[in-house]
Design an enzyme around this catalytic site. Structure first.
Site, PDB file in Angstrom:
ATOM      1  N   HIS A  65     -30.207 -19.423  30.692  1.00  0.00           N
ATOM      2  CA  HIS A  65     -30.053 -20.373  29.587  1.00  0.00           C
ATOM      3  C   HIS A  65     -31.370 -21.053  29.212  1.00  0.00           C
ATOM      4  O   HIS A  65     -32.241 -21.269  30.060  1.00  0.00           O
ATOM      5  CB  HIS A  65     -29.042 -21.465  29.961  1.00  0.00           C
ATOM      6  N   TYR A 135     -30.030 -30.806  38.644  1.00  0.00           N
ATOM      7  CA  TYR A 135     -31.058 -30.516  37.635  1.00  0.00           C
ATOM      8  C   TYR A 135     -31.523 -31.825  37.014  1.00  0.00           C
ATOM      9  O   TYR A 135     -30.690 -32.597  36.537  1.00  0.00           O
ATOM     10  CB  TYR A 135     -30.474 -29.734  36.458  1.00  0.00           C
TER      11      TYR A 135
HETATM   12  C1  LIG Z   1     -25.789 -27.682  30.366  1.00  0.00           C
HETATM   13  C2  LIG Z   1     -24.709 -28.663  29.989  1.00  0.00           C
HETATM   14  C3  LIG Z   1     -23.408 -28.261  29.806  1.00  0.00           C
HETATM   15  N1  LIG Z   1     -22.456 -29.199  29.458  1.00  0.00           N
HETATM   16  C4  LIG Z   1     -21.082 -28.751  29.322  1.00  0.00           C
HETATM   17  C5  LIG Z   1     -20.869 -27.580  28.399  1.00  0.00           C
HETATM   18  C6  LIG Z   1     -19.681 -26.882  28.994  1.00  0.00           C
HETATM   19  O1  LIG Z   1     -18.506 -27.441  28.483  1.00  0.00           O
HETATM   20  C7  LIG Z   1     -19.776 -27.189  30.480  1.00  0.00           C
HETATM   21  C8  LIG Z   1     -20.329 -26.029  31.289  1.00  0.00           C
HETATM   22  O2  LIG Z   1     -21.522 -25.643  30.630  1.00  0.00           O
HETATM   23  P1  LIG Z   1     -22.141 -24.234  30.960  1.00  0.00           P
HETATM   24  O3  LIG Z   1     -21.045 -23.214  31.093  1.00  0.00           O
HETATM   25  O4  LIG Z   1     -23.257 -23.980  29.987  1.00  0.00           O
HETATM   26  O5  LIG Z   1     -22.754 -24.503  32.394  1.00  0.00           O
HETATM   27  P2  LIG Z   1     -23.758 -23.520  33.148  1.00  0.00           P
HETATM   28  O6  LIG Z   1     -23.410 -22.096  32.887  1.00  0.00           O
HETATM   29  O7  LIG Z   1     -23.834 -23.987  34.552  1.00  0.00           O
HETATM   30  O8  LIG Z   1     -25.161 -23.782  32.458  1.00  0.00           O
HETATM   31  C9  LIG Z   1     -26.197 -24.475  33.162  1.00  0.00           C
HETATM   32  O9  LIG Z   1     -26.690 -23.596  34.123  1.00  0.00           O
HETATM   33  C10 LIG Z   1     -27.915 -22.930  33.788  1.00  0.00           C
HETATM   34  C11 LIG Z   1     -28.326 -22.124  34.997  1.00  0.00           C
HETATM   35  C12 LIG Z   1     -28.960 -23.883  33.341  1.00  0.00           C
HETATM   36  O10 LIG Z   1     -30.148 -23.769  33.654  1.00  0.00           O
HETATM   37  C13 LIG Z   1     -28.568 -24.975  32.446  1.00  0.00           C
HETATM   38  O11 LIG Z   1     -28.941 -26.228  32.974  1.00  0.00           O
HETATM   39  C14 LIG Z   1     -27.135 -24.997  32.101  1.00  0.00           C
HETATM   40  O12 LIG Z   1     -27.052 -24.194  30.952  1.00  0.00           O
HETATM   41  O13 LIG Z   1     -20.656 -28.315  30.605  1.00  0.00           O
HETATM   42  C15 LIG Z   1     -22.755 -30.525  29.273  1.00  0.00           C
HETATM   43  O14 LIG Z   1     -21.881 -31.339  28.938  1.00  0.00           O
HETATM   44  N2  LIG Z   1     -24.051 -30.922  29.448  1.00  0.00           N
HETATM   45  C16 LIG Z   1     -25.033 -30.058  29.793  1.00  0.00           C
HETATM   46  O15 LIG Z   1     -26.201 -30.481  29.941  1.00  0.00           O
END
Ligand SMILES: Cc1cn([C@H]2C[C@H](O)[C@@H](COP(=O)(O)OP(=O)(O)O[C@H]3O[C@H](C)C(=O)[C@H](O)[C@H]3O)O2)c(=O)[nH]c1=O
Length: 177
Positions: A65, A135
């Site tokens: 990401h 993070y």
């Molecule tokens: C990143 C983020 C996400 N969210 C919400 C959005 C979704 O509803 C939920 C899960 O998000 P996501 O599926 O994008 O989470 P990850 O797949 O762990 O993504 C993260 O993991 C990868 C490895 C990264 O480097 C980033 O920091 C981040 O993108 O949290 C938020 O509310 N705030 C935030 O800052």
């Protein structure tokens, strides 16, 4: 005396930071982050947001990401439980290491963090169950600016250490470069 060891990587500006521990019979204290001390290593020190993830299954991949400029965020990534193979991919326009990746094992035991400047994609694979990451972001979450690389893009050829056990549908759907 710095409480952090700076470990260079093959990608300029992408650093591994090792926290020193002050131990005694009770356990230890380590400084997790320090704007002043890490400024010497190029950290801007601004913390706009702190995220915490728990990933249950060994072999899970989250990523790759990034946020597009002007929301391109620097990240200070640490593992407080378990162990992960943490990967950053250089997406900085004109960088001599453009599209190169670097991976490091971050674990609760090795007290290492990845200090990732803006302009990188980030992801990781868990090396055991129940891995928790913290993070520190220097810019706030901007979903409208979010982008992703496919963790299995042959153009990146990231050397994931384990067979993939789990990925979100969103991460699986990222197209190749
Ligand atoms: C990143 C983020 C996400 N969210 C919400 C959005 C979704 O509803 C939920 C899960 O998000 P996501 O599926 O994008 O989470 P990850 O797949 O762990 O993504 C993260 O993991 C990868 C490895 C990264 O480097 C980033 O920091 C981040 O993108 O949290 C938020 O509310 N705030 C935030 O800052």
């Amino acid at each position: 005396m710095s409480r952090f060891n700076r470990i260079a990587t093959p990608i300029p500006d992408l650093l591994v930071i090792e926290r020193q521990r002050f131990g005694d019979e009770r356990g230890f204290l380590s400084r997790f982050f320090c704007r002043e001390e890490l400024a010497d290593f190029g950290a801007d020190g601004t913390i706009a947001q702190i995220n915490h993830t728990m990933t249950h299954l060994k072999g899970t991949i989250r990523g790759m990401h990034f946020q597009r400029a002007p929301h391109d965020e620097a990240k200070f990534v640490s593992c407080l439980a378990g162990s992960v193979f943490d990967v950053a991919v250089d997406l900085r326009p004109g960088s001599p290491t453009y599209l190169q990746w670097h991976g490091e094992v971050l674990s609760a035991e090795n007290a290492r963090s990845m200090m990732i400047p803006g302009g990188f994609a980030h992801g990781f694979q868990t090396l055991c169950e129940d891995c928790e990451l913290i993070y520190l972001h220097d810019k706030p979450y901007a979903p409208e600016a979010e982008g992703g690389l496919n963790a299995f893009d042959p153009k990146l050829a990231i050397g994931w250490p384990l067979p993939v056990a789990q990925m979100s549908a969103r991460d699986q759907a990222f197209t190749y470069i």
